[in-house]
Scaffold this motif. Structure first.
Motif, short mmCIF file in Angstrom:
data_model
loop_
_atom_site.label_atom_id
_atom_site.label_comp_id
_atom_site.label_asym_id
_atom_site.label_seq_id
_atom_site.Cartn_x
_atom_site.Cartn_y
_atom_site.Cartn_z
N THR A 110 14.08 -7.01 6.03
CA THR A 110 14.77 -6.54 7.34
C THR A 110 14.74 -5.10 7.41
OG1 THR A 110 17.02 -7.33 6.41
CG2 THR A 110 15.86 -8.77 7.71
N ASN A 111 14.99 -4.33 6.22
CA ASN A 111 15.36 -2.95 6.22
C ASN A 111 14.20 -2.12 6.61
OD1 ASN A 111 18.25 -3.29 6.18
ND2 ASN A 111 17.99 -3.35 3.70
N PHE A 112 13.04 -2.61 6.04
CA PHE A 112 11.78 -1.93 6.17
C PHE A 112 10.74 -2.38 6.81
CE2 PHE A 112 14.55 -0.77 2.28
CZ PHE A 112 14.07 0.63 2.42
N TYR A 113 10.43 -3.45 7.62
CA TYR A 113 9.42 -3.95 8.10
C TYR A 113 9.75 -4.21 9.78
CZ TYR A 113 7.58 -4.61 3.38
OH TYR A 113 7.17 -4.40 2.31
N LYS A 114 10.28 -3.09 10.22
CA LYS A 114 10.76 -3.06 11.62
C LYS A 114 9.58 -2.85 12.67
CE LYS A 114 15.25 -1.83 10.35
NZ LYS A 114 16.43 -0.90 10.76
N ASN A 115 8.38 -2.41 12.40
CA ASN A 115 7.39 -2.46 13.04
C ASN A 115 5.99 -1.96 12.36
OD1 ASN A 115 6.99 0.67 12.33
ND2 ASN A 115 8.96 0.84 13.55
N LYS A 116 4.82 -2.04 13.25
CA LYS A 116 3.56 -1.97 12.58
C LYS A 116 3.48 -0.62 11.54
CE LYS A 116 1.15 -4.71 15.84
NZ LYS A 116 -0.14 -5.20 16.98
N TRP A 117 3.85 0.30 11.92
CA TRP A 117 3.65 1.41 11.29
C TRP A 117 4.48 1.51 9.76
CZ3 TRP A 117 1.65 5.55 9.20
CH2 TRP A 117 2.66 6.56 8.53
N MET A 118 5.83 1.08 10.04
CA MET A 118 6.53 0.80 8.72
C MET A 118 5.98 -0.21 7.96
SD MET A 118 10.40 1.00 9.93
CE MET A 118 11.08 1.08 8.14
N SER A 119 5.51 -1.29 8.43
CA SER A 119 4.67 -2.18 7.56
C SER A 119 3.41 -1.75 6.94
CB SER A 119 4.09 -3.57 8.40
OG SER A 119 5.58 -3.98 8.99
N TRP A 120 2.72 -1.04 7.51
CA TRP A 120 1.58 -0.31 7.10
C TRP A 120 1.87 0.45 5.87
CZ3 TRP A 120 0.23 4.83 6.32
CH2 TRP A 120 -0.95 5.15 5.92
N PHE A 121 2.80 1.23 6.10
CA PHE A 121 3.50 2.25 5.19
C PHE A 121 3.81 1.68 3.85
CE2 PHE A 121 6.76 4.68 2.89
CZ PHE A 121 5.89 5.98 2.78
N MET A 122 4.73 0.60 3.80
CA MET A 122 5.29 -0.24 2.98
C MET A 122 4.13 -0.84 2.04
SD MET A 122 8.20 0.71 3.04
CE MET A 122 9.06 -0.36 1.77
N ARG A 123 2.88 -1.28 2.57
CA ARG A 123 1.81 -2.10 2.11
C ARG A 123 0.99 -0.84 1.25
NH1 ARG A 123 -2.55 -3.92 4.62
NH2 ARG A 123 -2.68 -5.73 3.26
N GLN A 124 0.91 0.23 2.02
CA GLN A 124 0.26 1.28 0.85
C GLN A 124 0.91 1.96 -0.19
OE1 GLN A 124 -3.14 0.95 3.28
NE2 GLN A 124 -2.91 2.40 1.47
N VAL A 125 2.07 1.58 -0.29
CA VAL A 125 3.17 2.29 -1.44
C VAL A 125 3.35 0.94 -1.98
CG1 VAL A 125 3.88 4.50 -0.10
CG2 VAL A 125 5.40 2.34 -0.02
N LYS A 126 2.59 -0.14 -1.94
CA LYS A 126 2.76 -1.27 -2.99
C LYS A 126 4.40 -1.96 -2.99
CE LYS A 126 0.56 -0.81 -6.93
NZ LYS A 126 0.05 -0.35 -8.19
N SER A 127 4.85 -2.42 -1.75
CA SER A 127 5.77 -2.85 -1.60
C SER A 127 5.86 -4.47 -1.34
CB SER A 127 6.55 -2.07 -0.56
OG SER A 127 6.96 -0.86 -0.75
N ILE A 128 6.55 -5.12 -2.03
CA ILE A 128 6.30 -6.54 -2.06
C ILE A 128 7.73 -7.20 -1.41
CG2 ILE A 128 6.02 -8.79 -2.95
CD1 ILE A 128 4.27 -7.43 -5.00
N PRO A 129 7.98 -7.21 -0.01
CA PRO A 129 9.29 -7.56 0.33
C PRO A 129 9.84 -8.88 -0.07
CG PRO A 129 7.51 -8.13 2.30
CD PRO A 129 7.10 -7.56 1.03
N LEU A 130 11.18 -9.00 -0.10
CA LEU A 130 12.13 -10.05 -0.40
C LEU A 130 12.94 -10.36 0.58
CD1 LEU A 130 13.25 -9.39 -4.08
CD2 LEU A 130 11.08 -10.69 -3.34
N GLU A 131 13.13 -11.65 1.01
CA GLU A 131 14.10 -11.77 2.11
C GLU A 131 15.46 -12.55 1.47
OE1 GLU A 131 12.13 -13.88 5.59
OE2 GLU A 131 10.53 -14.15 4.42
N ARG A 132 16.42 -11.92 2.08
CA ARG A 132 17.90 -12.04 1.71
C ARG A 132 18.06 -13.75 1.85
NH1 ARG A 132 21.14 -8.58 -0.17
NH2 ARG A 132 20.11 -6.99 1.04
N GLY A 133 18.72 -14.48 0.86
CA GLY A 133 19.08 -15.71 1.21
C GLY A 133 17.95 -16.98 0.88
#
Length: 267
Positions: A110-133
């Motif tokens: 929820t902190n880092f995937y708020k729009n398409k740009w942030m999602s693209w950036f996070m993918r490129q820097v090899k981020s694998i998101p976790l969902e709290r709970g």
């Protein structure tokens, strides 16, 4: 072996969040874009920011200079941008070797995937998101283990969340689970000073701060991975990793004559 229902859930979950996960088998184009972003832009920017506009001292880089990908970097957690501030310093110059030498990250979705740009950036820097709970059997945890199994470097925080006081929090069993599934060595790392660059609640980083980073020797858990009950193994390994981070804190205090962090919370 997973039953049919488990497999169907994993496939469905993977398809639902496929736009958030970096590809398990990235194309040359994806790797090139990541390399240009990380080495061409982020690494020099952070090097200048942390070494010129702030004062950063590092000990123990020799402990990882010959360590091939397929290991876990376990550290304390102080700000939402620890990975950004620290990894370009720790992993360089090995990161010049290419995509395999960039680390995976495990940000909270929820902190880092708020729009398409942030999602693209996070993918490129090899981020694998976790969902709290969502627990330790969520798709993100499976992807993190797969990434390490496939020869990746993973930066993860045993305590699972940022420290509000500066003290190293109690370890969660998640990192122990990943180690049991991958047999990867763990490099304990402690740092402080970043909490002054980006205090909790601040939107913009500050300048002129002292940062210290202490990198320990790799820890191997081969004899503990297959002994005892599953959850107890995870907890035992997580605890040992946390103790190693505490040891690096003590090393940093002794080496640089500093005081451990003590953040006073605002009332």
């Amino acid at each position: 072996m997973a039953n049919t229902e488990d497999i169907e859930k994993r496939v469905l979950n993977s398809n639902t969040h496929s736009d958030h996960f970096p590809p398990q088998y990235p194309s040359f184009g994806f790797k090139l874009a990541s390399y240009l972003l990380i080495i061409g832009f982020l690494t020099p920017m952070i090097q200048v920011f942390m070494k010129i506009f702030n004062r950063t001292r590092i000990a123990g880089k020799s402990n990882i200079e010959n360590l091939k990908p397929g290991w876990v970097l376990a550290s304390n957690h102080l700000t939402m941008l620890d990975d950004l501030f620290i990894e370009p310093l720790i992993l360089f110059p090995n990161s010049l070797r290419g995509y395999a030498y960039f680390s995976f990250h495990a940000p909270e979705k929820t902190n880092f995937y708020k729009n398409k740009w942030m999602s693209w950036f996070m993918r490129q820097v090899k981020s694998i998101p976790l969902e709290r709970g969502k627990g330790m059997n969520q798709e993100g945890m499976m992807r993190l283990s797969d990434a390490v199994k496939n020869g990746g470097i993973l930066h993860i925080y045993p305590e699972g969340t940022r420290s509000r006081t500066g003290k190293i929090g109690e370890p969660k069993p998640g990192i122990g689970k990943i180690i049991c599934e991958t047999s990867a060595p763990v490099v304990p790392v402690y740092y402080q000073g970043i909490e002054k660059i980006l205090p909790i609640g601040s939107k913009f980083p500050r300048l002129g701060k002292d940062v210290v980073i202490s990198i320990g020797k790799p820890i191997y858990f081969d004899t503990k991975i297959s002994s005892g009950k599953e959850i107890e193994r995870w907890k035992s390994i997580s605890k040992e990793i946390s103790e190693a981070i505490h040891k690096e804190r003590d090393n940093a205090v002794k080496k640089w004559s500093i005081k451990p962090i003590s953040i006073k919370r605002k009332k």
